[in-house]
Each structure stands twice: as C-alpha cells, then as structure tokens.
Motif scaffolding. Structure first.
Motif, PDB file in Angstrom:
ATOM      1  N   ARG A   1       0.849  -1.189   0.000  1.00 47.51           N
ATOM      2  CA  ARG A   1       0.000   0.000   0.000  1.00 47.51           C
ATOM      3  C   ARG A   1       0.883   1.236   0.000  1.00 47.51           C
ATOM      4  O   ARG A   1       1.775   1.365   0.852  1.00 47.51           O
ATOM      5  CB  ARG A   1      -0.862   0.077   1.268  1.00 47.51           C
ATOM      6  CG  ARG A   1      -1.976  -0.931   1.343  1.00 47.51           C
ATOM      7  CD  ARG A   1      -2.771  -0.670   2.637  1.00 47.51           C
ATOM      8  NE  ARG A   1      -3.496  -1.826   3.059  1.00 47.51           N
ATOM      9  CZ  ARG A   1      -3.676  -2.176   4.335  1.00 47.51           C
ATOM     10  NH1 ARG A   1      -3.154  -1.454   5.305  1.00 47.51           N
ATOM     11  NH2 ARG A   1      -4.369  -3.245   4.645  1.00 47.51           N
TER      12      ARG A   1
ATOM     13  N   HIS B   1       2.502  -2.756   5.414  1.00 54.89           N
ATOM     14  CA  HIS B   1       2.027  -2.802   4.018  1.00 54.89           C
ATOM     15  C   HIS B   1       2.752  -1.746   3.179  1.00 54.89           C
ATOM     16  O   HIS B   1       3.001  -1.957   2.000  1.00 54.89           O
ATOM     17  CB  HIS B   1       0.514  -2.543   3.960  1.00 54.89           C
ATOM     18  CG  HIS B   1      -0.322  -3.708   4.388  1.00 54.89           C
ATOM     19  ND1 HIS B   1      -0.575  -4.788   3.566  1.00 54.89           N
ATOM     20  CD2 HIS B   1      -0.959  -3.965   5.546  1.00 54.89           C
ATOM     21  CE1 HIS B   1      -1.354  -5.663   4.211  1.00 54.89           C
ATOM     22  NE2 HIS B   1      -1.597  -5.185   5.424  1.00 54.89           N
TER      23      HIS B   1
ATOM     24  N   TRP C   1       0.726  -8.739   4.143  1.00 52.50           N
ATOM     25  CA  TRP C   1      -0.290  -9.293   3.243  1.00 52.50           C
ATOM     26  C   TRP C   1      -1.580  -9.496   4.027  1.00 52.50           C
ATOM     27  O   TRP C   1      -1.538  -9.946   5.182  1.00 52.50           O
ATOM     28  CB  TRP C   1       0.211 -10.641   2.701  1.00 52.50           C
ATOM     29  CG  TRP C   1      -0.739 -11.408   1.835  1.00 52.50           C
ATOM     30  CD1 TRP C   1      -0.865 -11.324   0.462  1.00 52.50           C
ATOM     31  CD2 TRP C   1      -1.688 -12.419   2.245  1.00 52.50           C
ATOM     32  NE1 TRP C   1      -1.833 -12.202   0.034  1.00 52.50           N
ATOM     33  CE2 TRP C   1      -2.343 -12.883   1.097  1.00 52.50           C
ATOM     34  CE3 TRP C   1      -2.030 -12.955   3.498  1.00 52.50           C
ATOM     35  CZ2 TRP C   1      -3.334 -13.874   1.133  1.00 52.50           C
ATOM     36  CZ3 TRP C   1      -3.021 -13.940   3.533  1.00 52.50           C
ATOM     37  CH2 TRP C   1      -3.660 -14.399   2.368  1.00 52.50           C
ATOM     38  N   ASP C   2      -2.692  -9.176   3.405  1.00 53.83           N
ATOM     39  CA  ASP C   2      -4.014  -9.471   3.962  1.00 53.83           C
ATOM     40  C   ASP C   2      -4.754 -10.379   2.990  1.00 53.83           C
ATOM     41  O   ASP C   2      -4.753 -10.110   1.779  1.00 53.83           O
ATOM     42  CB  ASP C   2      -4.881  -8.201   4.082  1.00 53.83           C
ATOM     43  CG  ASP C   2      -4.383  -7.216   5.113  1.00 53.83           C
ATOM     44  OD1 ASP C   2      -3.498  -7.564   5.917  1.00 53.83           O
ATOM     45  OD2 ASP C   2      -4.908  -6.090   5.107  1.00 53.83           O
TER      46      ASP C   2
ATOM     47  N   HIS D   1      -4.065 -11.124   8.446  1.00 47.34           N
ATOM     48  CA  HIS D   1      -2.912 -10.292   8.087  1.00 47.34           C
ATOM     49  C   HIS D   1      -1.647 -11.029   8.504  1.00 47.34           C
ATOM     50  O   HIS D   1      -1.583 -11.540   9.622  1.00 47.34           O
ATOM     51  CB  HIS D   1      -3.025  -8.936   8.816  1.00 47.34           C
ATOM     52  CG  HIS D   1      -1.734  -8.161   8.868  1.00 47.34           C
ATOM     53  ND1 HIS D   1      -1.555  -6.972   8.188  1.00 47.34           N
ATOM     54  CD2 HIS D   1      -0.570  -8.405   9.541  1.00 47.34           C
ATOM     55  CE1 HIS D   1      -0.320  -6.523   8.444  1.00 47.34           C
ATOM     56  NE2 HIS D   1       0.291  -7.368   9.247  1.00 47.34           N
TER      57      HIS D   1
HETATM   58 ZN   LIG Z   1      -2.738  -6.039   6.882  1.00 44.50          ZN
END
Ligand SMILES: [Zn+2]
Length: 165
Positions: free
Chosen positions: A96, A113, A119-120, A153
C-alpha cells in the motif's frame, strides 16, 4: 531471516518455494502459481509477477515485496498442503502506498504494508482463524485475525498477534 518454522519440516527450506496467489481486480481474477525461489535464490520473473499481483491496485504501484513475506505465505501453504488443503491465497491487500494506507479503514499508521512487508487475505472455504493459527505456528512475524471480515494479516515484522473486526 526466514521464518523459524517450528515442527519437523527440516527439508522445507531446501526445496523449491512456490506461492499460489489469486486476486480479484476489477472483476477479473489475477493469478500467480509458481516457484519463486530455487537453488538458493529468488527467481526474478516469478518474483516480479508475484510483486505485481501484490501491488497497490488503487495507486497502480508495485514495489519489491519482502522475500521473507513470500516465504511466510509459502510456509502457510506448505502447512495447509500437509493437511490436504491445496488452495490459493486470495489477496485483499499487499503493498500500500502511504496515500492508500491512510485511506484504508483500520490501517495502522506505520503499517508494514507500506514497506511491501505485509499481506491481507484468506483461503477459499477455509476459516481465517485457521489461517492465522498456521501463521502463528510458523512464527514468521505479525499475525492479525479479522474474524468478521474473514481475513488474516501476516507480515515479516516482529512476532505479535492481534484481533481486528
Ligand atoms: Zn494487513
């Protein structure tokens, strides 16, 4: 450092490492299902494809994702496969940008992120809780469980666990 990997899978890290990632982007399924590490090194093209899948979709930006994060995802799948469950990891979020992170509800201000280290996601027809349990067992880093939203997550940061909504 690779995840500590509790348990007796001593040959795990000497084998080629594969990840099977899927992601729904604008109604289409993107997929990477390949070996990204073999003979002691990252394989450039598969690694780049994984990084691209794990991009910030909103910003249209990809970065070099943490290879340790990929190892954690690979390890999760390895444990699941050992239990007879060979399914893709469905990605909600990988990298992100700071802008996307600040626009993400519930995101930590200094989220990993933003460094390509988190990672989700989930596995189809598999409880996020189980995924989180596997991740905790691997001790690769942080593990967050979001039961209501049904995702987990994982990151390669320090060992910690939490529950979200
Ligand atoms: Zn996350």
């Amino acid at each position: 450092m690779p995840p500590a990997f509790a348990g007796g899978q001593t040959d795990f890290w000497s084998k080629p490492r594969r990840v099977w990632l899927q992601r729904r982007v604008a109604g289409r399924i993107e997929e990477v299902n390949e070996v990204y590490f073999a003979d002691g090194q990252l394989l450039r093209d598969p690694y780049i494809r994984a990084c691209r899948l794990l991009r910030d979709v909103r910003a249209g930006e990809a970065v070099q994702m943490s290879p340790v994060l990929l190892d954690i995802l690979c390890g999760i799948q390895g444990v699941a496969i050992a239990h007879g469950i060979d399914r893709p990891l469905i990605t909600n979020s990988g990298y992100r940008s700071p802008k996307t992170n600040s626009a993400t509800e519930g995101a930590a201000k200094n989220s990993l992120h933003m460094q390509g280290r988190a990672w989700d996601g989930r596995m189809p027809d598999y409880p996020a809780k189980m995924l989180a349990q596997i991740a905790q067992y691997l001790q690769g880093g942080g593990v967050g469980l979001y039961v209501a939203s049904n995702f987990c997550h994982v990151d390669d940061g320090r060992l910690r666990t939490w529950r979200g909504a």
